[in-house]
Design a protein around this motif. Structure first.
Motif, PDB file in Angstrom:
ATOM      1  N   ASP A 326       0.832  -1.213   0.000  1.00  0.00           N
ATOM      2  CA  ASP A 326       0.000   0.000   0.000  1.00  0.00           C
ATOM      3  C   ASP A 326       0.861   1.255   0.000  1.00  0.00           C
ATOM      4  OD1 ASP A 326      -2.279  -1.514  -0.020  1.00  0.00           O
ATOM      5  OD2 ASP A 326      -2.608  -1.400   2.155  1.00  0.00           O
ATOM      6  N   GLU A 327       1.932   1.251   0.812  1.00  0.00           N
ATOM      7  CA  GLU A 327       2.805   2.426   0.864  1.00  0.00           C
ATOM      8  C   GLU A 327       3.528   2.625  -0.473  1.00  0.00           C
ATOM      9  OE1 GLU A 327       2.814   4.560   3.312  1.00  0.00           O
ATOM     10  OE2 GLU A 327       1.382   3.319   4.433  1.00  0.00           O
ATOM     11  N   ASP A 329       2.482   1.624  -3.482  1.00  0.00           N
ATOM     12  CA  ASP A 329       1.512   2.048  -4.498  1.00  0.00           C
ATOM     13  C   ASP A 329       1.239   3.553  -4.428  1.00  0.00           C
ATOM     14  OD1 ASP A 329       1.296  -0.494  -5.487  1.00  0.00           O
ATOM     15  OD2 ASP A 329      -0.483  -1.016  -4.306  1.00  0.00           O
ATOM     16  N   SER A 330       1.244   4.089  -3.192  1.00  0.00           N
ATOM     17  CA  SER A 330       0.983   5.529  -3.057  1.00  0.00           C
ATOM     18  C   SER A 330       2.127   6.387  -3.585  1.00  0.00           C
ATOM     19  CB  SER A 330       0.727   5.870  -1.578  1.00  0.00           C
ATOM     20  OG  SER A 330       1.912   5.688  -0.813  1.00  0.00           O
ATOM     21  N   THR A 365       7.874   6.359   3.331  1.00  0.00           N
ATOM     22  CA  THR A 365       7.691   7.248   2.173  1.00  0.00           C
ATOM     23  C   THR A 365       8.887   8.166   1.967  1.00  0.00           C
ATOM     24  OG1 THR A 365       6.470   8.799   3.591  1.00  0.00           O
ATOM     25  CG2 THR A 365       5.181   7.200   2.325  1.00  0.00           C
TER      26      THR A 365
END
Length: 470
Positions: A326-327, A329-330, A365
């Protein structure tokens, strides 16, 4: 600058503390005497109360023993007197007085001043005892004459002033020795306590004057250990906050100059540009500079918050692989043509970890942004379990980081020379935030050479940090 004004305000507030001039000796003496008087007064009250209780209990026993002991002698004296006429009693008592070591005398009943209890005993025919003067009184049958026996002390002399009783002298000597020993004990206890208090006062005074590197030494008395530890912790915290404020204000001031100067230059060029294409290009440059300023402010506030507050962890158990995906993909949209892959080969199926879902994404991130800046074509994110810790790796095929600079990159506003351009410059805050987040989780952030040829950043923290079961 705002940072400088905040720093000055904090220093001004702390600088208002002006301790009173040194009064060590006077205060130590006052502390000693106050404590000594309190202890000595309490001891005296307890001792006198105990002495009163014991004396009251023993007095009746002592009087009864004296009455029994002297009863036979007094009866013999009384019989000797009644064998002769009353007119010869004075001569008879004088003759008997020479044979005893204590005085014998006959007086009238009305001349005596006795307590009510002793007077009743005397009138009832019993022996009356004056314990303070060590004298016995006996009524000669039914006559108004009283036989006075004593003082019973062998060294008593009625012709000269009596010295202090031996018991009183022993009491005075005992109390003098007790007072001296207690004074020495109180002094030996108070002096180290005062030294610790004085050391803490001097440390607080130095901190109030702005010497935030000052620390209180270890206390001699264990009662002050916690206070010393708290004071030193407060000093360290203040020193770190002020250092952070100075660092932020100085670094932000330096970083703001470049985009502001570019915007000023663009504005000047914009007023002179007649071509629509040039005007569009200059406005786009100003827009980029505004984004850069916004990014700088956001990163600075985030770093300051983590450095200042050390927010409490809100741990939750998550399945690691879906969370990583999820991280990633962002962040894919920022990668452009760079290939970003997740390698799950070293991670057990369904592996769960504990982390704070508000702060840990900052770390991941920021590492991905850093890798995107320097990667040539590929980034790989992987994870593995090493003992009781989870290790998350971010690899890129960029230019890497020299070994001598690998520790330095995790501190605020640290940038390597090759990164000082507009495209990849940054502000040196991203990796500093990564370090703070991992320290918050009881872990660490490191960098080494990557198998892809660039840099490998590794985040390591405990699998379990709370009561949550995986």
């Amino acid at each position: 600058m705002t940072g400088n004004s905040h720093n000055s305000s904090l220093l001004d507030i702390l600088g208002r503390y002006k301790p009173a001039p040194w009064r060590g000796r006077y205060s130590l003496s006052r502390l000693f005497f106050n404590f000594y008087l309190l202890v000595m007064g309490s001891f005296v009250v307890i001792a006198f109360f105990a002495d009163f209780v014991i004396s009251t209990a023993v007095k009746g026993i002592t009087d009864d023993y004296t009455s029994r002991f002297m009863h036979g002698t007094i009866v013999l004296i009384e019989d000797e007197l009644f064998r002769k006429p009353r007119s010869e009693w004075p001569n008879t008592i004088k003759a008997l007085d020479n044979k005893f070591s204590y005085r014998l005398e006959i007086v009238d009943r009305w001349s005596l001043k006795l307590s009510k209890k002793q007077a009743e005993k005397l009138d009832a025919g019993e022996l009356a005892i004056d314990s303070d003067r060590d004298i016995l009184y006996h009524r000669l049958k039914l006559t108004p004459k009283i036989l006075v026996v004593g003082p019973l002390s062998p060294d008593a002399n009625p012709d000269r002033p009596r010295a202090l009783p031996l018991e009183l002298r022993i009491h005075l000597l005992t109390w003098s020795l007790i007072s001296l020993i207690l004074a020495i004990a109180v002094w030996l206890w108070v002096r180290p306590v005062w030294r610790d208090l004085e050391t803490l006062r001097q440390t607080a005074r130095a901190l109030g004057e702005g010497h935030f590197e000052t620390r209180a030494p270890n206390a001699r008395n264990q009662a002050f250990d916690l206070l010393t530890e708290t004071l030193n912790g407060m000093a360290e915290r203040i020193q770190r906050l002020i250092a952070t404020q100075k660092e932020l204000s100085s670094a932000i001031s330096h970083e703001l100059r470049t985009p502001i100067a570019r915007m000023r230059f663009a504005l000047e060029m914009l007023s002179e540009a007649d071509d629509c294409t040039d005007r569009q290009r200059l406005m786009q440059m100003m827009d980029v500079d505004l984004d850069e300023l916004d990014s700088l402010i956001d990163s600075s506030l985030t770093y300051a918050r983590f450095e200042r507050e050390q927010p409490e962890l809100q741990l939750s158990s998550v399945e690691l692989l879906p969370w990583i995906e999820d991280e990633v993909d962002s962040m894919r949209i920022l990668g452009g043509a760079i290939q970003i892959a997740v390698d799950n080969s070293g991670l057990p199926v369904g592996q769960r970890v504990e982390l704070d879902q508000k702060s840990m994404p900052y770390a991941v991130t920021n590492l991905l942004r850093n890798a995107i800046k320097y990667a040539k074509s590929k980034i790989v994110i992987s994870a593995e379990v090493v003992g009781d810790r989870i290790c998350l790796h971010v690899d890129d095929d960029g230019i890497g980081i020299p070994p001598e600079e690998r520790k330095r990159v995790f501190y605020a506003f640290t940038r390597l020379d090759r990164s000082r351009d507009r495209a990849t410059g940054g502000y040196g805050l991203g990796l500093a935030i990564v370090r703070l987040v991992l320290e918050q989780h009881g872990g660490s952030a490191t960098v080494e050479e990557s198998p892809l040829g660039g840099a490998r950043f590794t985040l390591s923290w405990p699998l379990l940090q709370s009561v949550t079961q995986s």
